[in-house]
Write a protein that holds these residues in place. Sequence first.
Motif, PDB file in Angstrom:
ATOM      1  N   ALA A  12       4.471  63.018  18.147  1.00 25.04           N
ATOM      2  CA  ALA A  12       5.740  63.723  18.338  1.00 25.04           C
ATOM      3  C   ALA A  12       6.894  62.787  17.954  1.00 25.04           C
ATOM      4  CB  ALA A  12       5.876  64.167  19.792  1.00 25.04           C
ATOM      5  N   SER A  13       8.123  63.268  18.147  1.00 29.25           N
ATOM      6  CA  SER A  13       9.308  62.466  17.836  1.00 29.25           C
ATOM      7  C   SER A  13      10.105  62.256  19.110  1.00 29.25           C
ATOM      8  CB  SER A  13      10.172  63.173  16.784  1.00 29.25           C
ATOM      9  OG  SER A  13      11.334  62.416  16.490  1.00 29.25           O
ATOM     10  N   LEU A  14      10.255  60.995  19.512  1.00 28.31           N
ATOM     11  CA  LEU A  14      11.005  60.623  20.712  1.00 28.31           C
ATOM     12  C   LEU A  14      12.082  59.629  20.316  1.00 28.31           C
ATOM     13  CD1 LEU A  14       7.896  60.011  22.994  1.00 28.31           C
ATOM     14  CD2 LEU A  14       9.286  62.084  22.920  1.00 28.31           C
ATOM     15  N   LYS A  15      13.334  60.005  20.470  1.00 28.18           N
ATOM     16  CA  LYS A  15      14.441  59.160  20.030  1.00 28.18           C
ATOM     17  C   LYS A  15      15.474  59.053  21.148  1.00 28.18           C
ATOM     18  CE  LYS A  15      12.803  58.910  15.794  1.00 28.18           C
ATOM     19  NZ  LYS A  15      11.515  59.533  16.137  1.00 28.18           N
ATOM     20  N   LEU A  16      16.035  57.867  21.327  1.00 27.05           N
ATOM     21  CA  LEU A  16      17.082  57.673  22.329  1.00 27.05           C
ATOM     22  C   LEU A  16      18.049  56.593  21.876  1.00 27.05           C
ATOM     23  CD1 LEU A  16      18.305  58.217  25.146  1.00 27.05           C
ATOM     24  CD2 LEU A  16      16.812  56.397  26.023  1.00 27.05           C
ATOM     25  N   THR A  17      19.328  56.939  21.858  1.00 28.11           N
ATOM     26  CA  THR A  17      20.402  55.971  21.644  1.00 28.11           C
ATOM     27  C   THR A  17      21.379  56.098  22.801  1.00 28.11           C
ATOM     28  OG1 THR A  17      20.230  56.138  19.231  1.00 28.11           O
ATOM     29  CG2 THR A  17      22.275  55.237  20.130  1.00 28.11           C
ATOM     30  N   VAL A  18      21.635  54.999  23.496  1.00 30.12           N
ATOM     31  CA  VAL A  18      22.595  54.995  24.599  1.00 30.12           C
ATOM     32  C   VAL A  18      23.972  54.678  24.019  1.00 30.12           C
ATOM     33  CG1 VAL A  18      23.229  53.985  26.808  1.00 30.12           C
ATOM     34  CG2 VAL A  18      20.808  54.265  26.217  1.00 30.12           C
ATOM     35  N   LEU A  19      24.863  55.640  24.092  1.00 30.99           N
ATOM     36  CA  LEU A  19      26.199  55.477  23.530  1.00 30.99           C
ATOM     37  C   LEU A  19      27.163  54.868  24.537  1.00 30.99           C
ATOM     38  CD1 LEU A  19      26.435  58.983  21.792  1.00 30.99           C
ATOM     39  CD2 LEU A  19      25.835  56.808  20.720  1.00 30.99           C
ATOM     40  N   ASN A  20      27.087  55.350  25.778  1.00 35.52           N
ATOM     41  CA  ASN A  20      27.994  54.873  26.822  1.00 35.52           C
ATOM     42  C   ASN A  20      27.268  54.971  28.166  1.00 35.52           C
ATOM     43  OD1 ASN A  20      30.020  54.270  28.611  1.00 35.52           O
ATOM     44  ND2 ASN A  20      31.180  56.154  28.264  1.00 35.52           N
ATOM     45  N   PRO A  21      26.734  53.863  28.688  1.00 32.72           N
ATOM     46  CA  PRO A  21      25.982  53.915  29.941  1.00 32.72           C
ATOM     47  C   PRO A  21      26.782  54.477  31.109  1.00 32.72           C
ATOM     48  CG  PRO A  21      25.696  51.796  28.854  1.00 32.72           C
ATOM     49  CD  PRO A  21      26.791  52.505  28.129  1.00 32.72           C
ATOM     50  N   LYS A  22      28.116  54.413  31.028  1.00 28.45           N
ATOM     51  CA  LYS A  22      28.969  54.934  32.093  1.00 28.45           C
ATOM     52  C   LYS A  22      29.427  56.373  31.812  1.00 28.45           C
ATOM     53  CE  LYS A  22      30.770  50.346  33.284  1.00 28.45           C
ATOM     54  NZ  LYS A  22      30.094  50.262  34.589  1.00 28.45           N
ATOM     55  N   GLY A  23      28.947  56.951  30.733  1.00 27.97           N
ATOM     56  CA  GLY A  23      29.330  58.317  30.396  1.00 27.97           C
ATOM     57  C   GLY A  23      28.822  59.312  31.426  1.00 27.97           C
ATOM     58  N   ARG A  24      29.453  60.476  31.484  1.00 32.05           N
ATOM     59  CA  ARG A  24      29.071  61.455  32.515  1.00 32.05           C
ATOM     60  C   ARG A  24      28.270  62.624  31.968  1.00 32.05           C
ATOM     61  NH1 ARG A  24      33.178  65.930  32.935  1.00 32.05           N
ATOM     62  NH2 ARG A  24      32.226  66.348  34.963  1.00 32.05           N
ATOM     63  N   ILE A  25      28.207  62.791  30.656  1.00 28.89           N
ATOM     64  CA  ILE A  25      27.445  63.899  30.073  1.00 28.89           C
ATOM     65  C   ILE A  25      26.203  63.335  29.408  1.00 28.89           C
ATOM     66  CG2 ILE A  25      27.470  65.865  28.514  1.00 28.89           C
ATOM     67  CD1 ILE A  25      30.497  65.936  28.737  1.00 28.89           C
ATOM     68  N   TRP A  26      25.050  63.664  29.966  1.00 29.07           N
ATOM     69  CA  TRP A  26      23.769  63.187  29.455  1.00 29.07           C
ATOM     70  C   TRP A  26      22.978  64.362  28.900  1.00 29.07           C
ATOM     71  CZ3 TRP A  26      22.137  57.994  29.713  1.00 29.07           C
ATOM     72  CH2 TRP A  26      23.040  57.129  30.362  1.00 29.07           C
ATOM     73  N   THR A  27      22.190  64.103  27.877  1.00 31.47           N
ATOM     74  CA  THR A  27      21.473  65.199  27.228  1.00 31.47           C
ATOM     75  C   THR A  27      19.973  64.946  27.148  1.00 31.47           C
ATOM     76  OG1 THR A  27      21.741  64.259  25.000  1.00 31.47           O
ATOM     77  CG2 THR A  27      23.482  65.733  25.783  1.00 31.47           C
ATOM     78  N   LEU A  28      19.210  66.026  27.276  1.00 32.05           N
ATOM     79  CA  LEU A  28      17.788  66.058  26.958  1.00 32.05           C
ATOM     80  C   LEU A  28      17.629  67.180  25.950  1.00 32.05           C
ATOM     81  CD1 LEU A  28      16.238  65.817  30.552  1.00 32.05           C
ATOM     82  CD2 LEU A  28      16.066  64.071  28.771  1.00 32.05           C
ATOM     83  N   VAL A  29      17.608  66.834  24.677  1.00 36.89           N
ATOM     84  CA  VAL A  29      17.661  67.838  23.616  1.00 36.89           C
ATOM     85  C   VAL A  29      16.353  67.861  22.848  1.00 36.89           C
ATOM     86  CG1 VAL A  29      18.860  68.619  21.545  1.00 36.89           C
ATOM     87  CG2 VAL A  29      20.154  67.600  23.420  1.00 36.89           C
ATOM     88  N   ALA A  30      15.834  69.067  22.649  1.00 39.15           N
ATOM     89  CA  ALA A  30      14.605  69.250  21.883  1.00 39.15           C
ATOM     90  C   ALA A  30      14.972  69.550  20.433  1.00 39.15           C
ATOM     91  CB  ALA A  30      13.779  70.395  22.462  1.00 39.15           C
ATOM     92  N   GLY A  31      14.673  68.603  19.535  1.00 36.49           N
ATOM     93  CA  GLY A  31      14.910  68.822  18.109  1.00 36.49           C
ATOM     94  C   GLY A  31      16.019  67.950  17.555  1.00 36.49           C
ATOM     95  N   GLY A  32      15.751  67.359  16.369  1.00 37.79           N
ATOM     96  CA  GLY A  32      16.732  66.475  15.732  1.00 37.79           C
ATOM     97  C   GLY A  32      17.987  67.204  15.310  1.00 37.79           C
ATOM     98  N   GLY A  33      17.838  68.402  14.716  1.00 36.29           N
ATOM     99  CA  GLY A  33      19.011  69.173  14.320  1.00 36.29           C
ATOM    100  C   GLY A  33      19.836  69.590  15.517  1.00 36.29           C
ATOM    101  N   ALA A  34      19.157  70.022  16.588  1.00 40.50           N
ATOM    102  CA  ALA A  34      19.861  70.435  17.800  1.00 40.50           C
ATOM    103  C   ALA A  34      20.619  69.273  18.419  1.00 40.50           C
ATOM    104  CB  ALA A  34      18.866  71.018  18.798  1.00 40.50           C
TER     105      ALA A  34
END
Length: 443
Positions: A276-298
Amino acid sequence: MAQRAIREYDGKRLFANNWDRYFAPLKYPFESVLVKSGKELLELAKKPEFKWLNEKPLVAKPDMLFGKRGKNGLVLFKVNKPGDVSVEDAAKWIDEKRSQETTLLSGQKGYLTHFIVEPFAPHTEDEEYYIAATTLDENYDVLYMSAHGGMEVEENWDKVVEVKIPIDATDEEIEKLIKENIPSDILKDKKDTYANFAINFYKFFKDLNFAYLEINPVVIVDDNVYLLDLVARVDDTAGFLMRNVWGDLEFPTPFGMEEKSPEEEAIAEADAKSGASLKLTVLNPKGRIWTLVAGGGASVVYADTIADLAGGVEDLANYGEYSGGPTTDETRFYTETVLDLMTREKDPKGRDKLLIIGGAIANFTDVAKTFTGIIQALQKYANKLKDVGVRIYVRRGGPNYEKGLKDIKEAAEKLGLPIEVYGPETHITDIVRIALEEDKVKA
């Protein structure tokens, strides 16, 4: 397709390891080393297998996923005259470059950490060619060919021939297409050699699951081929299948970006072991909006929508995807990693944090199976999620989605976690708007 850039050294290593299968009777005199310091280079020069470092004039340059190294003054190939760089010269140059911050013409800044060192290949401009291949869409690839390789290839792009190749074309059809489109200004005595190289270059590109492969220039002298500069990206969703062919293939962090966090490294390691494809980039550890998104385009669509509706990217904490039919355990591990990051501290402004569990309508991923993994992670982190104040918004469609949505809603409510759940009847990104509008109501 998830495209991942690889080092020039690794691309050339793949050519060398598979050369006879694709390109014989042409020869590729592969001599190349990848080092991090001048000291490491000098140590390699003491080994018998690298004696050429002491015997031949050298070329040294960074190997860090950026181009235009010549125009950026980052290629060492001469001291007093072309081709007289010794291993000591190269070691000194490498240590000088790695000790200071480098600014590219593009404005990117960072420190050089990896260098490729090779023998200098004497040749004339007439022997410099260009070749590249890329995936265009689900139906076609494109092969680019030119008799005018080198630093000025972009300025001579009108002389580059583009050949559109159907992905289901037979070997005979591919050979015919390429031979009919060989650039007319390639020297007559090199035309057949270049044509045969181009045909097998495209086959190599396809068989090894490259998404983009460029050699500029490729130099052909008699029956020897020299790959002077190489840029490559592979389809990393094929990594599971290509493990034995690719070998220990590194996907380095692009120049100018910080090294991966331990959490990003953990997901990258899980991704490398998965189909499968599992990707994670942390942009701002103190950010308040976190995502669990299925699909690269999405993932791109959600990131753009959050940035648009939130008035910028400051609140967006992460970027990534889980897709390609991950197992329940893989989804649980991915979700636990995100929730661990999300619950380490409260929002400094006292606002609720938002967890967006989104995605398009899956084609083959079992939504209920992946949601089982998410539910298991929510159960583990329920108390921490309540402590920091998290609201959950879900939108998903695809195989078994009704059960997946029902299960996650019941589980969250049982755990006392605020949740809103939507199916494919709701627009893919509406949950972002809904979440941010509820912010205003709570304010």
